[in-house]
Design a protein around this motif. Structure first.
Motif, short mmCIF file in Angstrom:
data_model
loop_
_atom_site.label_atom_id
_atom_site.label_comp_id
_atom_site.label_asym_id
_atom_site.label_seq_id
_atom_site.Cartn_x
_atom_site.Cartn_y
_atom_site.Cartn_z
N THR A 335 2.28 -10.92 11.19
CA THR A 335 1.95 -12.34 11.15
C THR A 335 1.32 -12.73 9.82
N GLY A 336 0.41 -11.89 9.36
CA GLY A 336 -0.23 -12.12 8.08
C GLY A 336 0.19 -11.08 7.05
N HIS A 337 -0.55 -11.02 5.94
CA HIS A 337 -0.21 -10.05 4.90
C HIS A 337 -1.47 -9.46 4.26
N ALA A 338 -2.47 -9.16 5.08
CA ALA A 338 -3.72 -8.62 4.56
C ALA A 338 -3.51 -7.27 3.86
N GLU A 339 -2.81 -6.36 4.52
CA GLU A 339 -2.62 -5.05 3.92
C GLU A 339 -1.80 -5.11 2.64
N GLN A 340 -0.81 -5.97 2.61
CA GLN A 340 0.00 -6.11 1.41
C GLN A 340 -0.84 -6.66 0.25
N GLU A 341 -1.77 -7.57 0.56
CA GLU A 341 -2.63 -8.12 -0.48
C GLU A 341 -3.57 -7.06 -1.04
N PHE A 342 -4.13 -6.24 -0.16
CA PHE A 342 -4.97 -5.14 -0.64
C PHE A 342 -4.18 -4.23 -1.58
N SER A 343 -2.94 -3.96 -1.21
CA SER A 343 -2.09 -3.09 -2.03
C SER A 343 -1.72 -3.75 -3.34
N ASP A 344 -1.30 -5.02 -3.30
CA ASP A 344 -0.86 -5.73 -4.50
C ASP A 344 -1.98 -5.85 -5.52
#
Length: 504
Positions: A335-344
């Motif tokens: 639904t969101g992209h919290a983990e992707q943001e941490f990675s990016d």
């Protein structure tokens, strides 16, 4: 002449261990490969993970408490949180209210040194930030909830205070994970400020060349107040562009390259703290353009995000969440992209104590355990091969960094040979740079000449990643633990490679 024999490990980490010939050109040589099993355990490691919040004022100084720091390391539930975290980092606000026009007192500098000593004894590191105020005054100004005067100090006072702090910071850099720029504006977040350009709707709505130059002067003073092996985090990524390329630099300015990273230059030592992680499309102005004397602000969210993502690959990044209104974007995947943001953005740490509403959503959404494991580095041994000949040892070790970021402070990487009878240790140092161990595969490959005079006997092989400072080098709490089963030695801080060689 000494002869070296490789022994199969008594206990293997994984189910297979191959021994192969070195080939007809390597008569008398044996190559052994050991494979390792990854761990899913959440455990502490230095300079990464969820940090705990702490604050004190100059005149009413509340010292760090050793008992409290111990509970942080063993695991506690943050205020308002529905989850428990183990922390090796403590954010420390030093609030200098009442000192916007005079020198800091000697008693405060003494107390500051005591704080660092307490942290060192507890096996944790601090993320300090100095600020003049964390209070806001509401009124009839444009923004209403926060009006001038904001309560920070002029540049001359800021620079004099940094000069006072410099000897303390230099002497205690070993337990400073990173230093946040602070000083400018409310909360030391470099935005609502009386003296460095008010980019809010209360003021000029942009920053002019002199504002950028003044901010850069403070940043330069902070960089100079620390040894070259420590970084300074800034709140607004655009400040790095203006610092490196000049006040007229555009949001499209180039990010740092791999060749420039870990070089000790000012450019390589400026990281970021985003205190509004995934709070809006530009994180409440984090990724905004603030203009210059020759250019008015433009929409630059994409450009600033791209710059920060590329630049942050090789510098320290951390911060906190600040609003749950940007949901579902700041929720767990899909639904969101919290983990992707941490990675990016290559996050190494995050505030455990704020904002509880956002952090608790990750617990409910099922991604918090993964975030806890992956903040910063998480180094996994894959396999190791050793090839021996008379008086030498060749090692090839394959690891994988499955975390969001590389380690951001330098540290040695050592292959240790521990005599099983006497426990005496000989150390061999790999030529490598851990600050470039970004997410993905890492290979250590090096041939070593064994130290002369090593007595005959059986030696265990261990991998050691201790702190870069001699003051902490023999303290296991400051050594990196690899994410594998049956490898970590908590009493020594070594990672046992489960392999032995015999010197005859």
């Amino acid at each position: 002449m000494r002869a070296i024999c490789l022994l199969f490990p008594v206990i293997l980490v994984a189910g297979s261990c191959d021994k192969t010939s070195g080939g007809e050109n390597n008569v008398g040589k044996d190559s052994t490969t050991i494979t390792y099993t990854a761990s899913t355990e959440d455990f502490t490691n230095p300079e990464r993970g969820f940090y705990r919040y702490s604050e004190t004022t100059v005149d009413n100084f509340t010292a760090l408490d050793a008992g409290t720091l111990a509970t942080y390391k063993s695991g506690t539930m943050p205020s308002g949180g529905t989850f428990s975290v183990m922390s090796t980092l403590v954010f420390r606000y030093f609030i200098m209210s009442g000192y916007t026009g005079k020198a800091l007192p000697a008693a405060f500098l003494t107390n500051l040194s005591k704080d660092f000593a307490t942290a060192r004894a507890a096996g944790i590191k601090l993320i300090p930030r100095f600020t003049y105020t964390i209070s806001v005054t509401a009124g009839t100004c444009s923004e209403g909830w926060i009006c001038t005067p904001y309560g920070d100090a002029p540049k001359s006072i800021v620079l004099s205070h940094i000069a006072q702090l410099k000897p303390i910071l230099q002497a205690n850099a070993d337990v400073i994970a990173t230093l946040q720029l602070g000083f400018i504006g409310v909360w030391g977040e470099n935005f609502y400020t009386d003296y460095f350009g008010d980019a809010s709707s209360n003021g000029q709505k942009q920053l002019l060349d002199q504002n950028w130059k003044d901010r850069s002067e403070v940043l330069k003073a902070m960089l100079d107040a620390l040894p070259q092996d420590r970084m300074v985090q800034i709140r607004l990524p655009q400040l790095k562009q203006k610092f490196v390329y000049g006040a007229s630099a555009l949001p499209t300015a180039s990010a740092m390259t791999a060749e420039e990273a870990a070089s000790g230059t000012d450019k390589a030592r400026i990281g970021y703290h985003n205190d509004c992680f995934l709070s809006s499309a530009n994180d409440y102005g984090t990724f905004a353009d603030y203009g210059s004397s020759s250019s008015t602000p433009v929409e630059a969210t994409t450009a600033m995000r791209n710059f920060t993502s590329m630049d942050s690959k090789y510098v320290v990044v951390g911060g906190e969440t600040c609003s749950d209104e940007y949901s579902p974007q700041n929720d767990c995947e899909p639904t969101g992209h919290a983990e992707q943001e941490f990675s990016d953005m290559h996050y190494s740490f995050l505030n455990a104590d704020y904002n509880a509403a956002v952090n608790n959503d990750w617990q409910t959404g099922g991604c918090l355990d993964n975030i806890k494991r992956k903040l910063g580095y998480r180094l996994v041994l894959k396999d190791a091969s050793f090839l021996s000949s008379t008086d030498s040892l060749a090692a090839t070790i394959h690891l994988q960094n499955v975390g969001y970021a590389a380690p951001y402070n330098p540290r040695p990487v050592q292959l240790l040979l521990r005599n099983m009878a006497t426990k005496k240790i000989d150390s061999l140092t790999f030529i490598t740079e851990v600050r470039k161990w970004v997410t993905g595969d890492v290979t250590l490959r090096q041939s070593f000449k064994l130290p002369s005079g090593m007595p005959a006997g059986t030696y265990e092989l261990l991998l050691n990643l201790p702190d870069g400072y001699n003051s902490l080098r023999n303290m296991p709490a400051y050594s990196i633990r690899l994410a594998n089963n049956n490898v970590w030695e908590s009493t020594t801080g070594y990672n046992n490679l489960n392999h032995k060689i015999t010197i005859q």
